[in-house]
Design a protein around this motif. Structure first.
Motif, PDB file in Angstrom:
ATOM      1  N   GLU A  56     -16.444  38.677  21.686  1.00 32.95           N
ATOM      2  CA  GLU A  56     -16.993  37.931  20.837  1.00 32.95           C
ATOM      3  C   GLU A  56     -18.710  39.181  21.137  1.00 32.95           C
ATOM      4  O   GLU A  56     -19.307  39.443  20.409  1.00 32.95           O
ATOM      5  N   GLY A  57     -18.752  39.406  22.705  1.00 31.33           N
ATOM      6  CA  GLY A  57     -19.460  40.876  22.428  1.00 31.33           C
ATOM      7  C   GLY A  57     -19.209  42.204  22.445  1.00 31.33           C
ATOM      8  O   GLY A  57     -19.705  42.554  21.793  1.00 31.33           O
ATOM      9  N   ALA A  58     -17.508  42.131  21.740  1.00 30.59           N
ATOM     10  CA  ALA A  58     -17.998  43.753  20.924  1.00 30.59           C
ATOM     11  C   ALA A  58     -17.847  43.515  19.902  1.00 30.59           C
ATOM     12  O   ALA A  58     -18.286  43.893  19.611  1.00 30.59           O
ATOM     13  N   ILE A  59     -17.730  41.940  19.335  1.00 29.79           N
ATOM     14  CA  ILE A  59     -18.063  42.306  17.962  1.00 29.79           C
ATOM     15  C   ILE A  59     -19.451  42.244  17.822  1.00 29.79           C
ATOM     16  O   ILE A  59     -20.213  42.695  16.360  1.00 29.79           O
ATOM     17  N   GLU A  60     -19.935  41.202  18.564  1.00 28.18           N
ATOM     18  CA  GLU A  60     -22.225  41.342  18.403  1.00 28.18           C
ATOM     19  C   GLU A  60     -22.146  42.484  18.497  1.00 28.18           C
ATOM     20  O   GLU A  60     -23.564  43.271  17.985  1.00 28.18           O
ATOM     21  N   SER A  61     -21.662  43.950  19.409  1.00 26.95           N
ATOM     22  CA  SER A  61     -22.349  44.982  19.783  1.00 26.95           C
ATOM     23  C   SER A  61     -21.526  45.865  18.809  1.00 26.95           C
ATOM     24  O   SER A  61     -22.344  46.991  18.454  1.00 26.95           O
ATOM     25  N   GLY A  62     -20.853  45.290  17.618  1.00 21.11           N
ATOM     26  CA  GLY A  62     -20.459  46.820  16.393  1.00 21.11           C
ATOM     27  C   GLY A  62     -18.904  47.234  17.172  1.00 21.11           C
ATOM     28  O   GLY A  62     -18.824  48.573  16.501  1.00 21.11           O
ATOM     29  N   LYS A  63     -18.619  46.811  18.077  1.00 21.00           N
ATOM     30  CA  LYS A  63     -17.453  47.958  19.011  1.00 21.00           C
ATOM     31  C   LYS A  63     -16.283  46.793  18.104  1.00 21.00           C
ATOM     32  O   LYS A  63     -15.355  48.109  17.788  1.00 21.00           O
ATOM     33  N   LEU A  64     -16.337  46.230  17.262  1.00 20.55           N
ATOM     34  CA  LEU A  64     -15.227  45.459  16.640  1.00 20.55           C
ATOM     35  C   LEU A  64     -15.575  44.807  15.390  1.00 20.55           C
ATOM     36  O   LEU A  64     -17.156  44.405  15.492  1.00 20.55           O
ATOM     37  N   ILE A  65     -15.192  44.942  14.167  1.00 21.69           N
ATOM     38  CA  ILE A  65     -15.098  44.202  13.124  1.00 21.69           C
ATOM     39  C   ILE A  65     -14.453  42.899  13.243  1.00 21.69           C
ATOM     40  O   ILE A  65     -13.049  42.787  13.835  1.00 21.69           O
ATOM     41  N   PRO A  66     -14.858  41.652  12.393  1.00 21.50           N
ATOM     42  CA  PRO A  66     -14.208  40.585  12.579  1.00 21.50           C
ATOM     43  C   PRO A  66     -13.280  40.868  12.451  1.00 21.50           C
ATOM     44  O   PRO A  66     -12.207  40.058  12.274  1.00 21.50           O
ATOM     45  N   ALA A  67     -12.662  41.312  11.249  1.00 23.11           N
ATOM     46  CA  ALA A  67     -11.068  41.759  10.535  1.00 23.11           C
ATOM     47  C   ALA A  67     -10.815  42.193  11.905  1.00 23.11           C
ATOM     48  O   ALA A  67      -9.078  41.974  12.433  1.00 23.11           O
ATOM     49  N   MET A  68     -11.048  42.864  12.846  1.00 27.19           N
ATOM     50  CA  MET A  68      -9.675  43.014  14.443  1.00 27.19           C
ATOM     51  C   MET A  68      -9.835  41.729  15.166  1.00 27.19           C
ATOM     52  O   MET A  68      -9.323  42.542  16.437  1.00 27.19           O
ATOM     53  N   GLU A  69     -10.351  41.160  15.159  1.00 26.30           N
ATOM     54  CA  GLU A  69     -10.532  40.271  16.109  1.00 26.30           C
ATOM     55  C   GLU A  69      -8.568  39.570  16.310  1.00 26.30           C
ATOM     56  O   GLU A  69      -9.035  39.570  17.586  1.00 26.30           O
ATOM     57  N   SER A  70      -8.165  39.450  15.538  1.00 24.10           N
ATOM     58  CA  SER A  70      -6.405  39.140  15.510  1.00 24.10           C
ATOM     59  C   SER A  70      -5.846  40.151  16.591  1.00 24.10           C
ATOM     60  O   SER A  70      -5.114  39.413  17.478  1.00 24.10           O
ATOM     61  N   TRP A  71      -6.142  41.300  16.341  1.00 26.77           N
ATOM     62  CA  TRP A  71      -5.603  42.114  16.715  1.00 26.77           C
ATOM     63  C   TRP A  71      -6.007  42.865  18.519  1.00 26.77           C
ATOM     64  O   TRP A  71      -5.131  42.923  19.030  1.00 26.77           O
ATOM     65  N   ALA A  72      -6.883  42.473  18.594  1.00 20.81           N
ATOM     66  CA  ALA A  72      -8.004  42.439  19.723  1.00 20.81           C
ATOM     67  C   ALA A  72      -7.540  41.593  20.253  1.00 20.81           C
ATOM     68  O   ALA A  72      -6.996  41.694  21.618  1.00 20.81           O
ATOM     69  N   ARG A  73      -7.425  40.196  20.250  1.00 23.76           N
ATOM     70  CA  ARG A  73      -7.035  38.834  20.758  1.00 23.76           C
ATOM     71  C   ARG A  73      -5.430  39.436  21.587  1.00 23.76           C
ATOM     72  O   ARG A  73      -4.776  39.082  22.569  1.00 23.76           O
ATOM     73  N   ASP A  74      -4.915  39.404  19.977  1.00 20.98           N
ATOM     74  CA  ASP A  74      -3.357  40.059  20.688  1.00 20.98           C
ATOM     75  C   ASP A  74      -2.705  41.036  21.906  1.00 20.98           C
ATOM     76  O   ASP A  74      -1.873  40.747  22.772  1.00 20.98           O
ATOM     77  N   LEU A  75      -3.665  42.637  21.627  1.00 23.17           N
ATOM     78  CA  LEU A  75      -3.546  43.313  23.076  1.00 23.17           C
ATOM     79  C   LEU A  75      -3.405  42.428  24.015  1.00 23.17           C
ATOM     80  O   LEU A  75      -3.254  42.995  25.660  1.00 23.17           O
ATOM     81  N   GLY A  76      -5.378  41.875  23.915  1.00 23.89           N
ATOM     82  CA  GLY A  76      -6.076  41.508  25.305  1.00 23.89           C
ATOM     83  C   GLY A  76      -5.067  40.261  26.038  1.00 23.89           C
ATOM     84  O   GLY A  76      -5.014  40.544  27.087  1.00 23.89           O
ATOM     85  N   GLU A  77      -4.285  39.654  25.360  1.00 18.20           N
ATOM     86  CA  GLU A  77      -3.158  39.041  25.823  1.00 18.20           C
ATOM     87  C   GLU A  77      -2.248  39.157  26.598  1.00 18.20           C
ATOM     88  O   GLU A  77      -1.606  38.604  27.487  1.00 18.20           O
TER      89      GLU A  77
END
Length: 143
Positions: A56-77
Motif C-alpha cells: 500500500e505504501g509503495a502504491i501511494e508513493s508511486g513506486k508501484l502501479i496497481p497492476a504490479m500489486e499481485s507480482w509484488a505480493r507473490d514476491l513478498g510472500e
C-alpha cells in the motif's frame, strides 16, 4: 564413567518406574507440535499484514502501479527482502503519487451560504434562494 553409565542404564531397565521425567524441563511432543503450528500461523499473519502495508505504501508513493500489486505480493510472500530491495531502488513516478483512482476526492465547492453545487441546483429547482435553502439545511441538521 563408562561403567557408571552402564550401571545407570541397567538400573533403569530393571526398575523403569524409578525414572521420572521432570515436567519443568520436558514437554510432550504433541504440545511442541501444536505450538509450532500456532507460531507458523501467527508468523504468516504478521508477514501478510506487513506485506499489505509495504505494498500500500509503495502504491501511494508511486513506486508501484496497481497492476504490479499481485507480482509484488507473490514476491513478498516468497522473499520479502527481495521486494524491499526492489522498492528501495525503485524511483517514485511523480504522476502516480497519491493519484490512484479513488484515493483523492476533489473538495466540494461551496458558496457563501455553505451550499455545494448540487445543493445550489436543488435550491434553484425548488424556487428557493440559496440563503433560504441553507437555512432549511441547517434546520434539518439540528433536528
Amino acid at each position: 564413567d563408562k561403567l557408571s553409565a552402564e550401571q545407570s542404564l541397567a538400573s533403569l531397565k530393571a526398575n523403569p518406574q524409578s525414572y521420572e521425567v521432570d515436567p519443568a524441563k520436558y514437554v510432550p511432543v504433541g504440545v511442541v507440535t501444536e505450538m509450532q503450528t500456532q507460531l507458523a500461523a501467527l508468523t504468516a499473519q504478521v508477514a501478510v499484514g506487513g506485506l499489505d502495508k509495504v505494498i500500500e505504501g509503495a502504491i501511494e508513493s508511486g513506486k508501484l502501479i496497481p497492476a504490479m500489486e499481485s507480482w509484488a505480493r507473490d514476491l513478498g510472500e516468497k522473499d520479502m527482502a527481495a521486494l524491499n530491495a526492489y522498492l528501495d531502488k525503485a524511483a517514485p513516478i511523480a504522476a502516480l503519487k497519491n493519484q490512484q483512482a479513488g484515493k483523492e476526492i476533489p473538495p466540494k465547492k461551496e458558496d457563501e451560504h455553505g451550499l455545494t453545487d448540487e445543493e445550489k441546483k436543488a435550491a434553484d429547482l425548488t424556487g428557493r434562494s440559496h440563503k433560504e435553502y441553507a437555512a432549511l439545511k441547517a434546520e434539518q441538521a439540528n433536528s
